[in-house]
Write an enzyme that holds these catalytic residues in place. Structure first.
Site, PDB file in Angstrom:
ATOM      1  N   HIS A  17       0.856  -1.190   0.000  1.00 16.04           N
ATOM      2  CA  HIS A  17       0.000   0.000   0.000  1.00 16.04           C
ATOM      3  C   HIS A  17       0.896   1.246   0.000  1.00 16.04           C
ATOM      4  O   HIS A  17       1.480   1.588   1.025  1.00 16.04           O
ATOM      5  CB  HIS A  17      -0.909   0.015   1.232  1.00 16.04           C
ATOM      6  CG  HIS A  17      -1.908  -1.091   1.263  1.00 16.04           C
ATOM      7  ND1 HIS A  17      -2.990  -1.134   0.405  1.00 16.04           N
ATOM      8  CD2 HIS A  17      -1.998  -2.200   2.042  1.00 16.04           C
ATOM      9  CE1 HIS A  17      -3.703  -2.226   0.657  1.00 16.04           C
ATOM     10  NE2 HIS A  17      -3.122  -2.889   1.642  1.00 16.04           N
ATOM     11  N   HIS A  34      -0.580  -6.761  -5.196  1.00 19.97           N
ATOM     12  CA  HIS A  34      -0.598  -8.008  -4.426  1.00 19.97           C
ATOM     13  C   HIS A  34       0.081  -9.082  -5.266  1.00 19.97           C
ATOM     14  O   HIS A  34      -0.053  -9.103  -6.495  1.00 19.97           O
ATOM     15  CB  HIS A  34      -2.054  -8.413  -4.147  1.00 19.97           C
ATOM     16  CG  HIS A  34      -2.241  -9.876  -3.920  1.00 19.97           C
ATOM     17  ND1 HIS A  34      -2.643 -10.746  -4.923  1.00 19.97           N
ATOM     18  CD2 HIS A  34      -2.066 -10.637  -2.810  1.00 19.97           C
ATOM     19  CE1 HIS A  34      -2.717 -11.970  -4.427  1.00 19.97           C
ATOM     20  NE2 HIS A  34      -2.381 -11.933  -3.154  1.00 19.97           N
ATOM     21  N   GLY A  40      -4.252 -20.313  11.134  1.00 20.78           N
ATOM     22  CA  GLY A  40      -3.065 -19.532  10.790  1.00 20.78           C
ATOM     23  C   GLY A  40      -2.928 -18.320  11.697  1.00 20.78           C
ATOM     24  O   GLY A  40      -3.816 -18.007  12.493  1.00 20.78           O
ATOM     25  N   ASN A  95       1.455 -13.459  -4.926  1.00 19.04           N
ATOM     26  CA  ASN A  95       1.437 -14.661  -4.107  1.00 19.04           C
ATOM     27  C   ASN A  95       1.942 -15.825  -4.941  1.00 19.04           C
ATOM     28  O   ASN A  95       1.574 -15.957  -6.106  1.00 19.04           O
ATOM     29  CB  ASN A  95      -0.012 -14.914  -3.640  1.00 19.04           C
ATOM     30  CG  ASN A  95      -0.195 -16.262  -2.993  1.00 19.04           C
ATOM     31  OD1 ASN A  95      -0.507 -17.253  -3.650  1.00 19.04           O
ATOM     32  ND2 ASN A  95      -0.003 -16.306  -1.699  1.00 19.04           N
ATOM     33  N   VAL A  96       2.814 -16.631  -4.367  1.00 18.89           N
ATOM     34  CA  VAL A  96       3.187 -17.912  -4.986  1.00 18.89           C
ATOM     35  C   VAL A  96       3.150 -18.970  -3.890  1.00 18.89           C
ATOM     36  O   VAL A  96       3.585 -18.719  -2.769  1.00 18.89           O
ATOM     37  CB  VAL A  96       4.574 -17.885  -5.674  1.00 18.89           C
ATOM     38  CG1 VAL A  96       4.498 -17.170  -7.022  1.00 18.89           C
ATOM     39  CG2 VAL A  96       5.634 -17.236  -4.803  1.00 18.89           C
ATOM     40  N   ARG A  97       2.621 -20.135  -4.216  1.00 17.96           N
ATOM     41  CA  ARG A  97       2.405 -21.118  -3.156  1.00 17.96           C
ATOM     42  C   ARG A  97       2.488 -22.552  -3.700  1.00 17.96           C
ATOM     43  O   ARG A  97       2.320 -22.794  -4.898  1.00 17.96           O
ATOM     44  CB  ARG A  97       1.040 -20.893  -2.507  1.00 17.96           C
ATOM     45  CG  ARG A  97      -0.120 -20.966  -3.477  1.00 17.96           C
ATOM     46  CD  ARG A  97      -1.434 -20.503  -2.872  1.00 17.96           C
ATOM     47  NE  ARG A  97      -2.514 -20.555  -3.845  1.00 17.96           N
ATOM     48  CZ  ARG A  97      -2.801 -19.575  -4.696  1.00 17.96           C
ATOM     49  NH1 ARG A  97      -2.089 -18.450  -4.676  1.00 17.96           N
ATOM     50  NH2 ARG A  97      -3.791 -19.698  -5.559  1.00 17.96           N
ATOM     51  N   HIS A 125     -20.793  -7.841  -5.623  1.00 15.62           N
ATOM     52  CA  HIS A 125     -21.708  -6.874  -5.002  1.00 15.62           C
ATOM     53  C   HIS A 125     -21.445  -5.446  -5.477  1.00 15.62           C
ATOM     54  O   HIS A 125     -22.279  -4.568  -5.288  1.00 15.62           O
ATOM     55  CB  HIS A 125     -21.631  -6.959  -3.468  1.00 15.62           C
ATOM     56  CG  HIS A 125     -20.324  -6.540  -2.887  1.00 15.62           C
ATOM     57  ND1 HIS A 125     -19.193  -7.329  -2.944  1.00 15.62           N
ATOM     58  CD2 HIS A 125     -19.948  -5.410  -2.230  1.00 15.62           C
ATOM     59  CE1 HIS A 125     -18.201  -6.709  -2.343  1.00 15.62           C
ATOM     60  NE2 HIS A 125     -18.621  -5.545  -1.909  1.00 15.62           N
TER      61      HIS A 125
END
Length: 306
Positions: A98, A108, A261, A110-112, A177
């Site tokens: 941010h 953002h 978590g 992410n690697v997983r 929404h």
């Protein structure tokens, strides 16, 4: 199918976390990451690294986690019911940035890697991840460059890869929404294993390594742009969409909370400041209205570069 090597994946992820933190510190020029290691009672743990109140970044969190469990959580078995009752091991690097300046997009990545085991059966494993961009005051050239970088890292794995994962990203980061995407997208992939371990791992590495290559030039270009209270207020309002998506729809957030978590690490993606405004509508033909009219529905950005 080649056999998964968990230790090699973990070593890559830890190194990736370090390299991304180093790169972000360099971009910020002042603030440093603080590391916070944690253990999970049920098995595993991780290290959260957070930079706050920087010159460029208001908050940046880069989290590594490696957790194990005796049974798969509901969020993971909802679309894979055959995995219910298996033990699991999940590891990844996840980050959200941010910036202070509303002209720099939030991002953002992410690697997983996930592996589920059961005695007497072959392990079931897959890779997932991606990166996406959420501008407040978008520049077309930034968005095109972002998607060009995404396209280029996918190309060695096949011409069909970028369009497939670009669409998946557009579909995933969508707020029903609000009837708008969270931003201008990027890449999103999951359940990746069909090409075998080595190729799947290589693609996950390409995405992880490609993140800063795509984001850093945008930060450099926009970090000195002047802004005032109006831009800041709009940035804080639009950050609300980030909160709405993460708490209502994001599978990673749900998985983290359902598996016990670490709450602080899971919610470090939240912006430090945010505001909501009842029935907000941007002024007609204003810079703010441009975001709504031109950037919050999926587009073939690379076709605009021709």
């Amino acid at each position: 199918m080649s056999v998964p090597d968990v230790s090699v994946v973990k070593a890559f992820l830890l190194d990736l976390q370090q390299r991304i933190c180093d790169g972000l510190e360099q971009l910020d020029g002042e603030a440093k990451f603080k590391a916070d290691s944690w253990k999970r009672e049920e098995g595993g743990g991780g290290t959260s690294r957070v930079l706050t109140q920087g010159k460029v970044f208001e908050q940046a969190g880069v989290n590594f986690s490696h957790v194990t469990g005796a049974a798969m959580p509901a969020s993971a078995t909802a679309h894979r019911p055959e995995l219910a009752g298996r033990s699991f091991e999940a590891m990844g690097v996840s980050l959200v940035i941010h910036p202070n300046n509303p002209y720099i997009p939030t991002t953002h990545a992410n690697v997983r890697f996930f592996i589920a085991k059961k005695e007497g059966a072959d392990p079931v494993w897959w890779f997932g991840g991606g990166f996406d961009l959420t501008p407040y005051y978008p520049f077309k050239e930034d968005v095109i460059e972002w998607h060009q970088n995404a396209h280029d890292l996918c190309l060695p794995f096949g011409e069909e890869v970028y369009p497939k994962y670009k669409k998946w990203c557009d579909d995933y980061f969508y707020l029903p929404h609000r009837d708008e995407t969270r931003g201008v997208g990027g890449l999103f992939f999951d359940d990746l294993n069909a090409e075998g371990f080595d190729t799947s791992f290589a693609f996950m590495q390409a995405v992880g390594n490609g993140f800063l290559t795509a984001y850093a030039p945008i930060v450099q270009r926009r970090k000195e742009t002047q802004y005032g209270e109006r831009e800041r207020e709009f940035q804080l309002y639009r950050r609300g969409r980030y909160v709405e998506f993460n708490l209502v729809y994001d599978r990673g957030t749900l998985f983290g909370l359902q598996t016990g978590g670490r709450t602080e690490s899971i919610l470090m993606s939240m912006p430090p400041l945010v505001r909501w405004e009842y029935m907000y509508t941007p002024e007609e033909n204003s810079p703010e209205s441009l975001l709504y009219s031109d950037y919050l529905t999926p587009k073939d950005w690379l076709s605009l570069n021709k």
